[in-house]
Design an enzyme around this catalytic site. Sequence first.
Site, PDB file in Angstrom:
ATOM      1  CG  ASP A  35      -0.040   0.096   2.319  1.00 37.81           C
ATOM      2  OD1 ASP A  35       1.179  -0.015   2.433  1.00 37.81           O
ATOM      3  OD2 ASP A  35      -0.735   0.051   3.841  1.00 37.81           O
ATOM      4  N   GLY A  36       2.279   1.173  -0.145  1.00 34.70           N
ATOM      5  CA  GLY A  36       3.011   2.228  -0.101  1.00 34.70           C
ATOM      6  C   GLY A  36       3.597   2.853   1.164  1.00 34.70           C
ATOM      7  NE  ARG A  94      13.838  24.155  -3.674  1.00 36.74           N
ATOM      8  CZ  ARG A  94      13.434  23.968  -5.054  1.00 36.74           C
ATOM      9  NH1 ARG A  94      13.923  24.324  -5.982  1.00 36.74           N
ATOM     10  NH2 ARG A  94      13.097  22.664  -5.014  1.00 36.74           N
ATOM     11  CG  HIS A 128      16.945  27.980  -0.352  1.00 39.58           C
ATOM     12  ND1 HIS A 128      17.717  28.010  -1.668  1.00 39.58           N
ATOM     13  CD2 HIS A 128      16.003  28.783  -0.483  1.00 39.58           C
ATOM     14  CE1 HIS A 128      17.157  29.056  -2.121  1.00 39.58           C
ATOM     15  NE2 HIS A 128      16.201  29.611  -1.490  1.00 39.58           N
ATOM     16  CE  LYS A 190      16.132  32.320  -8.830  1.00 46.55           C
ATOM     17  NZ  LYS A 190      16.338  30.719  -8.510  1.00 46.55           N
ATOM     18  NE  ARG A 192      11.859  29.633  -8.295  1.00 41.66           N
ATOM     19  CZ  ARG A 192      12.079  28.781  -9.200  1.00 41.66           C
ATOM     20  NH1 ARG A 192      11.451  28.090  -9.801  1.00 41.66           N
ATOM     21  NH2 ARG A 192      13.573  28.273  -9.113  1.00 41.66           N
ATOM     22  CB  SER A 221      14.451  21.967  -8.884  1.00 42.83           C
ATOM     23  OG  SER A 221      13.312  21.316  -9.109  1.00 42.83           O
ATOM     24  N   GLY A 223      15.950  23.281 -13.660  1.00 41.91           N
ATOM     25  CA  GLY A 223      17.229  23.909 -14.547  1.00 41.91           C
ATOM     26  C   GLY A 223      16.728  24.886 -15.150  1.00 41.91           C
ATOM     27  N   GLY A 224      15.440  25.591 -14.978  1.00 40.93           N
ATOM     28  CA  GLY A 224      15.261  26.955 -15.593  1.00 40.93           C
ATOM     29  C   GLY A 224      16.475  28.134 -15.105  1.00 40.93           C
TER      30      GLY A 224
END
Length: 294
Positions: A35-36, A94, A128, A190, A192, A221, A223-224
């Site tokens: 069941d995980g 993050r 982070h 940058k 976001r 993550s 790659g952006g």
Amino acid sequence: MVAVAPGPASKKLGFKVAGEVGAELVEVESKVFPDGESYVRFTRDVEGKDLVVVQSCYPPQDKHFVELLLMVKTAKELGARRVAAVVPYLAYSRQDKRFLEGEAVSGRVLLELLGAAGVDFLVTVDIHSESILEGLGYEAVNVTAMPLLARYLADLGLERPLVLSPDRRREREAGIVARELGTEHSWLEKTRDLKTGEVKTQVKELPVEGRDVVIVDDIISTGGTIANAARIVKEQGARRVVAACTHPILSPGAEERMRSAGVEIVVGTDSVESSVSLVTVAPAVAEALKRRFL
Ligand code: R5P
């Protein structure tokens, strides 16, 4: 007596850490039920020991974190004297504040859960935001993998490298790598979008013509972030672009996104087990353990 238990997410790294600190190994049996649900079991007695559990929390983050919690709590229940958690990639870090009203401060919640499970000491790598480690009620140390990455980069035969942080917040890391390589560094700005996650990077004139550029970040993550920076330096005549990070999460499509922006080499550490995990964080982790825990 010191022992190291490599968790299911970081078996290879755990063996290396055990070797670096000269500790005995306690293997951890693990499985996932149909069941995980996760299962862990220490295969050796941990009573009276100072136990170091090594378990990074890269994807699937929730599973890896539950395994970590189970190991820490169980070690305490079984009578370990003190338990240290080595969590090179601390998932959710993050989300270190409430960016939008009503959000969970997820990174902090995870750290508090580790405290509730009885952890005595935590080592993480290039977290982070270091501020979420403050006032936890147990000692938490952040170490950097940047000098170790720089040693790998130094062997690539880079042409007059410029080290670039794709985000002002990682300027310190770019500076460490630049110092190790005996060269200079710079950074980009940058932003976001908090709702869509879209990253925008401001174009800036950089002395990159005919030079190799090493873009350094904590996490890759999507790659952006790296792709934006790579495009900017390629348009200004950079020769080769290399991307280096501590945590190569590499979500689907990330490598392709970076390659199509001109990135030739991607290198990361074994904080995350991936195809680009070419540098081990074991020496940095072992040093922190020797200095503060063992
Ligand atoms: C965020 O500010 C971090 O330092 C990284 O730049 C970010 O997590 C990278 O994410 P992505 O690869 O998705 O752009």
